[in-house]
Design an enzyme around this catalytic site. Structure first.
Site, PDB file in Angstrom:
ATOM      1  N   SER A   7      93.644 -16.522  24.005  1.00  8.29           N
ATOM      2  CA  SER A   7      93.157 -16.663  25.378  1.00  8.29           C
ATOM      3  C   SER A   7      94.376 -16.545  26.295  1.00  8.29           C
ATOM      4  O   SER A   7      95.514 -16.698  25.833  1.00  8.29           O
ATOM      5  CB  SER A   7      92.450 -18.001  25.580  1.00  8.29           C
ATOM      6  OG  SER A   7      93.292 -19.066  25.215  1.00  8.29           O
ATOM      7  N   GLU A   9      96.214 -17.274  30.284  1.00  2.00           N
ATOM      8  CA  GLU A   9      96.203 -17.967  31.582  1.00  2.00           C
ATOM      9  C   GLU A   9      96.817 -17.081  32.661  1.00  2.00           C
ATOM     10  O   GLU A   9      97.856 -16.452  32.446  1.00  2.00           O
ATOM     11  CB  GLU A   9      97.008 -19.271  31.484  1.00  2.00           C
ATOM     12  CG  GLU A   9      97.027 -20.036  32.811  1.00  2.00           C
ATOM     13  CD  GLU A   9      97.929 -21.251  32.768  1.00  2.00           C
ATOM     14  OE1 GLU A   9      97.564 -22.225  32.088  1.00  2.00           O
ATOM     15  OE2 GLU A   9      99.001 -21.220  33.406  1.00  2.00           O
ATOM     16  N   HIS A  69      90.762 -23.831  36.351  1.00  2.00           N
ATOM     17  CA  HIS A  69      91.488 -25.099  36.323  1.00  2.00           C
ATOM     18  C   HIS A  69      91.062 -25.910  37.549  1.00  2.00           C
ATOM     19  O   HIS A  69      90.736 -25.352  38.592  1.00  2.00           O
ATOM     20  CB  HIS A  69      93.000 -24.873  36.393  1.00  2.00           C
ATOM     21  CG  HIS A  69      93.571 -24.214  35.171  1.00  2.00           C
ATOM     22  ND1 HIS A  69      94.830 -24.474  34.706  1.00  2.00           N
ATOM     23  CD2 HIS A  69      93.045 -23.308  34.312  1.00  2.00           C
ATOM     24  CE1 HIS A  69      95.061 -23.762  33.621  1.00  2.00           C
ATOM     25  NE2 HIS A  69      93.999 -23.033  33.366  1.00  2.00           N
ATOM     26  N   ASP A 101     100.101 -32.011  39.192  1.00  2.00           N
ATOM     27  CA  ASP A 101     101.426 -32.528  39.555  1.00  2.00           C
ATOM     28  C   ASP A 101     101.459 -32.838  41.038  1.00  2.00           C
ATOM     29  O   ASP A 101     100.624 -32.362  41.806  1.00  2.00           O
ATOM     30  CB  ASP A 101     102.497 -31.493  39.210  1.00  2.00           C
ATOM     31  CG  ASP A 101     102.856 -31.569  37.735  1.00  2.00           C
ATOM     32  OD1 ASP A 101     102.870 -32.688  37.194  1.00  2.00           O
ATOM     33  OD2 ASP A 101     103.114 -30.515  37.134  1.00  2.00           O
ATOM     34  N   ALA A 146     104.712 -40.373  30.118  1.00  2.00           N
ATOM     35  CA  ALA A 146     104.076 -41.192  29.066  1.00  2.00           C
ATOM     36  C   ALA A 146     104.974 -42.368  28.694  1.00  2.00           C
ATOM     37  O   ALA A 146     106.195 -42.208  28.589  1.00  2.00           O
ATOM     38  CB  ALA A 146     103.814 -40.330  27.837  1.00  2.00           C
ATOM     39  N   LYS A 159      90.748 -38.902  26.925  1.00  2.00           N
ATOM     40  CA  LYS A 159      90.263 -37.746  27.695  1.00  2.00           C
ATOM     41  C   LYS A 159      89.206 -36.983  26.891  1.00  2.00           C
ATOM     42  O   LYS A 159      88.194 -36.550  27.433  1.00  2.00           O
ATOM     43  CB  LYS A 159      91.433 -36.805  28.053  1.00  2.00           C
ATOM     44  CG  LYS A 159      92.446 -37.433  29.009  1.00  2.00           C
ATOM     45  CD  LYS A 159      93.366 -36.402  29.667  1.00  2.00           C
ATOM     46  CE  LYS A 159      94.330 -35.733  28.744  1.00  2.00           C
ATOM     47  NZ  LYS A 159      95.275 -34.846  29.448  1.00  2.00           N
ATOM     48  N   PHE A 210     112.172 -24.512  33.896  1.00  2.00           N
ATOM     49  CA  PHE A 210     110.777 -24.962  33.830  1.00  2.00           C
ATOM     50  C   PHE A 210     110.627 -25.992  32.706  1.00  2.00           C
ATOM     51  O   PHE A 210     109.970 -27.031  32.866  1.00  2.00           O
ATOM     52  CB  PHE A 210     109.896 -23.729  33.598  1.00  2.00           C
ATOM     53  CG  PHE A 210     108.430 -23.957  33.749  1.00  2.00           C
ATOM     54  CD1 PHE A 210     107.938 -24.891  34.656  1.00  2.00           C
ATOM     55  CD2 PHE A 210     107.517 -23.218  33.000  1.00  2.00           C
ATOM     56  CE1 PHE A 210     106.574 -25.098  34.793  1.00  2.00           C
ATOM     57  CE2 PHE A 210     106.156 -23.417  33.126  1.00  2.00           C
ATOM     58  CZ  PHE A 210     105.682 -24.358  34.029  1.00  2.00           C
ATOM     59  N   HIS A 259      96.907 -19.885  23.123  1.00  2.00           N
ATOM     60  CA  HIS A 259      96.655 -19.720  24.556  1.00  2.00           C
ATOM     61  C   HIS A 259      97.972 -19.298  25.220  1.00  2.00           C
ATOM     62  O   HIS A 259      98.950 -20.048  25.206  1.00  2.00           O
ATOM     63  CB  HIS A 259      96.171 -21.044  25.150  1.00  2.00           C
ATOM     64  CG  HIS A 259      95.833 -20.975  26.613  1.00  2.00           C
ATOM     65  ND1 HIS A 259      94.710 -20.326  27.087  1.00  2.00           N
ATOM     66  CD2 HIS A 259      96.469 -21.474  27.707  1.00  2.00           C
ATOM     67  CE1 HIS A 259      94.662 -20.437  28.411  1.00  2.00           C
ATOM     68  NE2 HIS A 259      95.724 -21.121  28.808  1.00  2.00           N
TER      69      HIS A 259
HETATM   70  P1  FAD Z   1      97.201 -36.694  32.111  1.00  2.00           P
HETATM   71  O1  FAD Z   1      97.052 -36.382  30.692  1.00  2.00           O
HETATM   72  O2  FAD Z   1      96.098 -37.367  32.794  1.00  2.00           O
HETATM   73  O3  FAD Z   1      98.527 -37.560  32.344  1.00  2.00           O
HETATM   74  C1  FAD Z   1      99.789 -37.106  31.838  1.00  2.00           C
HETATM   75  C2  FAD Z   1     100.390 -38.186  30.978  1.00  2.00           C
HETATM   76  O4  FAD Z   1     100.650 -39.343  31.763  1.00  2.00           O
HETATM   77  C3  FAD Z   1      99.439 -38.607  29.885  1.00  2.00           C
HETATM   78  O5  FAD Z   1      99.660 -37.800  28.746  1.00  2.00           O
HETATM   79  C4  FAD Z   1      99.727 -40.060  29.720  1.00  2.00           C
HETATM   80  O6  FAD Z   1     100.764 -40.240  28.797  1.00  2.00           O
HETATM   81  C5  FAD Z   1     100.218 -40.499  31.078  1.00  2.00           C
HETATM   82  N1  FAD Z   1      99.147 -41.115  31.887  1.00  2.00           N
HETATM   83  C6  FAD Z   1      98.630 -40.684  33.041  1.00  2.00           C
HETATM   84  N2  FAD Z   1      97.723 -41.538  33.540  1.00  2.00           N
HETATM   85  C7  FAD Z   1      97.681 -42.575  32.662  1.00  2.00           C
HETATM   86  C8  FAD Z   1      96.951 -43.781  32.624  1.00  2.00           C
HETATM   87  N3  FAD Z   1      96.107 -44.152  33.611  1.00  2.00           N
HETATM   88  N4  FAD Z   1      97.137 -44.607  31.561  1.00  2.00           N
HETATM   89  C9  FAD Z   1      97.997 -44.286  30.579  1.00  2.00           C
HETATM   90  N5  FAD Z   1      98.734 -43.131  30.564  1.00  2.00           N
HETATM   91  C10 FAD Z   1      98.575 -42.295  31.601  1.00  2.00           C
HETATM   92  N6  FAD Z   1      98.965 -28.315  37.058  1.00  2.00           N
HETATM   93  C11 FAD Z   1      98.411 -27.857  38.200  1.00  2.00           C
HETATM   94  O7  FAD Z   1      98.718 -28.383  39.286  1.00  2.00           O
HETATM   95  N7  FAD Z   1      97.500 -26.821  38.183  1.00  2.00           N
HETATM   96  C12 FAD Z   1      97.093 -26.228  37.037  1.00  2.00           C
HETATM   97  O8  FAD Z   1      96.282 -25.304  37.062  1.00  2.00           O
HETATM   98  C13 FAD Z   1      97.640 -26.700  35.802  1.00  2.00           C
HETATM   99  N8  FAD Z   1      97.262 -26.186  34.600  1.00  2.00           N
HETATM  100  C14 FAD Z   1      97.728 -26.740  33.428  1.00  2.00           C
HETATM  101  C15 FAD Z   1      97.215 -26.281  32.215  1.00  2.00           C
HETATM  102  C16 FAD Z   1      97.632 -26.857  31.016  1.00  2.00           C
HETATM  103  C17 FAD Z   1      97.059 -26.358  29.719  1.00  2.00           C
HETATM  104  C18 FAD Z   1      98.608 -27.908  31.020  1.00  2.00           C
HETATM  105  C19 FAD Z   1      99.082 -28.533  29.732  1.00  2.00           C
HETATM  106  C20 FAD Z   1      99.132 -28.364  32.232  1.00  2.00           C
HETATM  107  C21 FAD Z   1      98.685 -27.792  33.448  1.00  2.00           C
HETATM  108  N9  FAD Z   1      99.155 -28.264  34.683  1.00  2.00           N
HETATM  109  C22 FAD Z   1      98.610 -27.772  35.856  1.00  2.00           C
HETATM  110  C23 FAD Z   1     100.213 -29.286  34.743  1.00  2.00           C
HETATM  111  C24 FAD Z   1      99.616 -30.693  34.780  1.00  2.00           C
HETATM  112  O9  FAD Z   1      98.900 -30.878  35.987  1.00  2.00           O
HETATM  113  C25 FAD Z   1     100.765 -31.700  34.691  1.00  2.00           C
HETATM  114  O10 FAD Z   1     101.346 -31.650  33.418  1.00  2.00           O
HETATM  115  C26 FAD Z   1     100.405 -33.118  35.078  1.00  2.00           C
HETATM  116  O11 FAD Z   1     101.625 -33.864  35.227  1.00  2.00           O
HETATM  117  C27 FAD Z   1      99.574 -33.826  34.029  1.00  2.00           C
HETATM  118  O12 FAD Z   1      98.251 -33.440  34.076  1.00  2.00           O
HETATM  119  P2  FAD Z   1      97.239 -33.922  32.885  1.00  2.00           P
HETATM  120  O13 FAD Z   1      95.858 -33.777  33.316  1.00  2.00           O
HETATM  121  O14 FAD Z   1      97.616 -33.296  31.614  1.00  2.00           O
HETATM  122  O15 FAD Z   1      97.628 -35.452  32.945  1.00  2.00           O
END
Ligand code: FAD
Length: 288
Positions: A7, A9, A69, A101, A146, A159, A210, A259
């Protein structure tokens, strides 16, 4: 080795030239028959409109299975769910649900008043609509925020339990990093597929910067190899070789799919896919 499922992106184009580049990328990679393509989502209102338009146009014009996304950044719950509804109405039924982020100028994610506090809340709300297949992010090198590797995996499990069906990882450079993470996830009771995210190295300097921001570890041997390759003007060859080897090891070791983070530059991804036996479907049909 059987040809793997792949896949791709993309990111939404910001101007006309970038639109042509995206379309060129789609034209180059679509014949490889990806299981889905995804479009990233930015922090600001304008880039969101671009994501929405790019997702709808790709869905309508490319014939590909498109995943959008979606993040929790800078929007209320209602605004975020309205965007999800727009995706569904455009016929897009797959979402990569993320916390997102911090926007430029802020150093940490902070939930907006009335917004989703974290990715878990977003996933629960999307799952409650029943409209989407949901994928989430995962971090083999551990997310920089984390508390521990174990806490990161517990959060990933939460999740998935909240309604996501697959995880896509952040990029990493060594297959063992992925295998260790996958095995730790399995030991923690995660059964959903974990798909490795692959970043072909278009620019070593850019990738290294990065990686630092994402918490991805850069092995010393890669620094040495790219230093030498850049001196000899052979970075492209090295990037193709390294990425192909990583992908082969991942597939041999049981990764369910790959991916690719294409950065809207299709050549390296295409060359690696070809080397892995993922060849244009149309050509095969013509041969038959
Ligand atoms: P989460 O998994 O929710 O949080 C990240 C980490 O923080 C967790 O693994 C956990 O260890 C900790 N954490 C967070 N909240 C808690 C809580 N309440 N309790 C305990 N631990 C917690 N960013 C963009 O802006 N746009 C995009 O389109 C985009 N696409 C992406 C696609 C992929 C496949 C990936 C891997 C990342 C992408 N990102 C994107 C980056 C992403 O937004 C960042 O990495 C962001 O910091 C974490 O998002 P997440 O949903 O994975 O976070």
């Amino acid at each position: 080795m059987n040809a793997p499922t792949v896949s791709f992106e993309f990111f939404p184009p910001q101007n006309l030239e970038a639109s042509f580049r995206l379309w060129d990328t789609v034209q180059t990679l679509a014949p490889l028959d990806p299981s889905f393509v995804s479009v990233t989502y930015g922090a600001g209102g304008t880039t969101r409109d671009l994501t929405r338009d790019a997702v709808a146009t790709l869905h309508k014009s490319s014939g590909l299975n498109v995943a959008a996304h979606l993040t929790c950044v800078n929007a209320t719950r209602e605004e975020t769910l309205a965007i999800a509804r727009d995706f569904a109405e455009a016929g897009v039924r797959e979402i990569v649900a993320l916390r997102g982020d911090a926007p430029k100028g802020q150093d940490r994610f902070t939930a907006m008043a009335g917004g989703f506090a974290n990715s878990l809340e977003l996933i629960e709300a999307l799952a409650a609509t029943g409209d989407f297949k949901i994928r989430v992010g995962a971090y083999p090198d551990r997310h920089p925020e984390a508390a521990s590797a174990r806490a990161d995996i517990d959060w990933l499990k939460a999740k998935l339990d909240a309604g996501a069906s697959e995880a896509i990882t952040q990029f990493f450079f060594e297959a063992d990093t992925f295998f260790r993470f996958r095995d730790d996830c399995a030991a923690a009771g995660i059964t959903a597929p974990i798909i490795p995210g692959i970043l072909p190295i278009e620019s070593w300097k850019g990738t290294r910067n990065f990686a630092k921001r994402c918490g991805t570890k850069v092995p010393a041997w890669m620094e040495d190899a790219f230093d030498k390759a850049e001196r000899d003007g052979r970075s492209d060859l090295l990037a193709t070789a390294i990425c192909t080897e990583l992908c082969s090891e991942l597939i041999d070791g049981g990764a369910p799919a790959l991916h690719f983070y294409t950065l809207n530059r299709p050549e390296l991804t295409r060359d690696v896919c070809h080397a892995l036996g993922v060849t244009p479907k149309l050509e095969l049909q013509n041969v038959a």
